[in-house]
Write an enzyme that holds these catalytic residues in place. Sequence first.
Site, short mmCIF file in Angstrom:
data_model
loop_
_atom_site.label_atom_id
_atom_site.label_comp_id
_atom_site.label_asym_id
_atom_site.label_seq_id
_atom_site.Cartn_x
_atom_site.Cartn_y
_atom_site.Cartn_z
N GLY A 46 50.03 38.58 40.59
CA GLY A 46 48.62 38.38 39.81
C GLY A 46 48.14 39.84 39.82
O GLY A 46 48.38 40.77 40.72
N GLN A 51 41.38 45.66 39.26
CA GLN A 51 42.39 46.78 39.88
C GLN A 51 42.83 47.73 39.00
O GLN A 51 43.73 48.61 39.04
CB GLN A 51 43.58 45.54 40.36
CG GLN A 51 43.55 44.66 41.28
CD GLN A 51 44.32 43.97 41.70
OE1 GLN A 51 44.59 42.68 41.14
NE2 GLN A 51 45.23 44.44 42.61
N CYS A 99 48.82 42.98 48.18
CA CYS A 99 48.08 43.51 47.07
C CYS A 99 48.41 44.61 46.32
O CYS A 99 48.66 45.76 47.13
CB CYS A 99 46.52 43.67 47.64
SG CYS A 99 45.24 43.78 46.17
N LEU A 100 48.44 44.85 45.13
CA LEU A 100 48.89 46.01 44.38
C LEU A 100 47.85 47.31 44.67
O LEU A 100 48.27 48.23 44.89
CB LEU A 100 48.86 45.59 43.05
CG LEU A 100 50.10 44.94 42.60
CD1 LEU A 100 50.06 44.83 41.11
CD2 LEU A 100 51.25 45.57 42.67
N HIS A 141 42.98 34.74 45.99
CA HIS A 141 43.36 36.30 46.10
C HIS A 141 42.65 36.92 44.89
O HIS A 141 41.82 37.96 44.93
CB HIS A 141 44.68 36.51 46.39
CG HIS A 141 44.97 37.95 46.65
ND1 HIS A 141 45.37 38.59 47.64
CD2 HIS A 141 44.91 39.02 45.46
CE1 HIS A 141 45.63 39.68 47.57
NE2 HIS A 141 45.25 40.15 46.34
N GLU A 142 42.94 36.47 43.68
CA GLU A 142 42.61 37.35 42.72
C GLU A 142 41.13 37.14 42.27
O GLU A 142 40.48 37.87 41.77
CB GLU A 142 43.57 36.69 41.27
CG GLU A 142 45.05 37.16 41.56
CD GLU A 142 45.28 38.34 41.62
OE1 GLU A 142 44.67 39.42 41.31
OE2 GLU A 142 46.40 38.58 42.42
N HIS A 145 38.97 39.21 44.13
CA HIS A 145 39.02 40.47 43.28
C HIS A 145 37.77 40.77 42.64
O HIS A 145 37.04 41.78 42.55
CB HIS A 145 39.98 40.87 42.61
CG HIS A 145 41.24 41.44 43.39
ND1 HIS A 145 41.17 42.66 44.21
CD2 HIS A 145 42.55 40.98 43.39
CE1 HIS A 145 42.49 42.99 44.95
NE2 HIS A 145 43.05 42.01 44.63
NI NI Z 1 45.00 41.93 45.10
#
Ligand code: NI
Length: 175
Positions: A46, A51, A99-100, A141-142, A145
Amino acid sequence: MSVLELYEYPHPILEQKAESVLKVDADIQKFLDDMLETMYASRGVGLAAPQVGVSKRIIVIDAEQKEVDGEYRQGNPMYLVNPEIVYKSEETILFCEGCLSVPKQSADVERHYAIKVRYLDYNGKAQEIEAEDYLAVVLQHEIDHLDGILYIDRISRLKRNMLLKKLEKYRQGLK
Ligand code: NI
């Protein structure tokens, strides 16, 4: 389509509450395409707009992508604009998340096992999705953000400090 630059912890945009999208127009659709391409290129499940440095309430997810001959292929790409959780189960699930924006790290996070999310799709049409288990975890999670919350904000201070030390070591190793 183009691959966008990823913003990593501790960039301040990751701590901001993102703005709602007024209209899903051609510019937003192009951005959704770029986000999806960036997600596949980074091998993420995701990706949220902050991000890639854009403080808007937009996420893309593909919880069913497959690796074929070393390349990631589309499974079931989802585009969610202005996603809003309208139901959360009392039952929770513990899941090891990464997480990226916090590269190469992971930790167990407690999430609601099932949720319902209202959002606008790629064409700006109102949709609702019921998700449980893995997909519910990814969605939470997304969506976090978009409220400036990283998964490392949902673990104990001790675990968070240990994880950030490991992140620092990993980054030193890259230099
Ligand atoms: Ni993330």
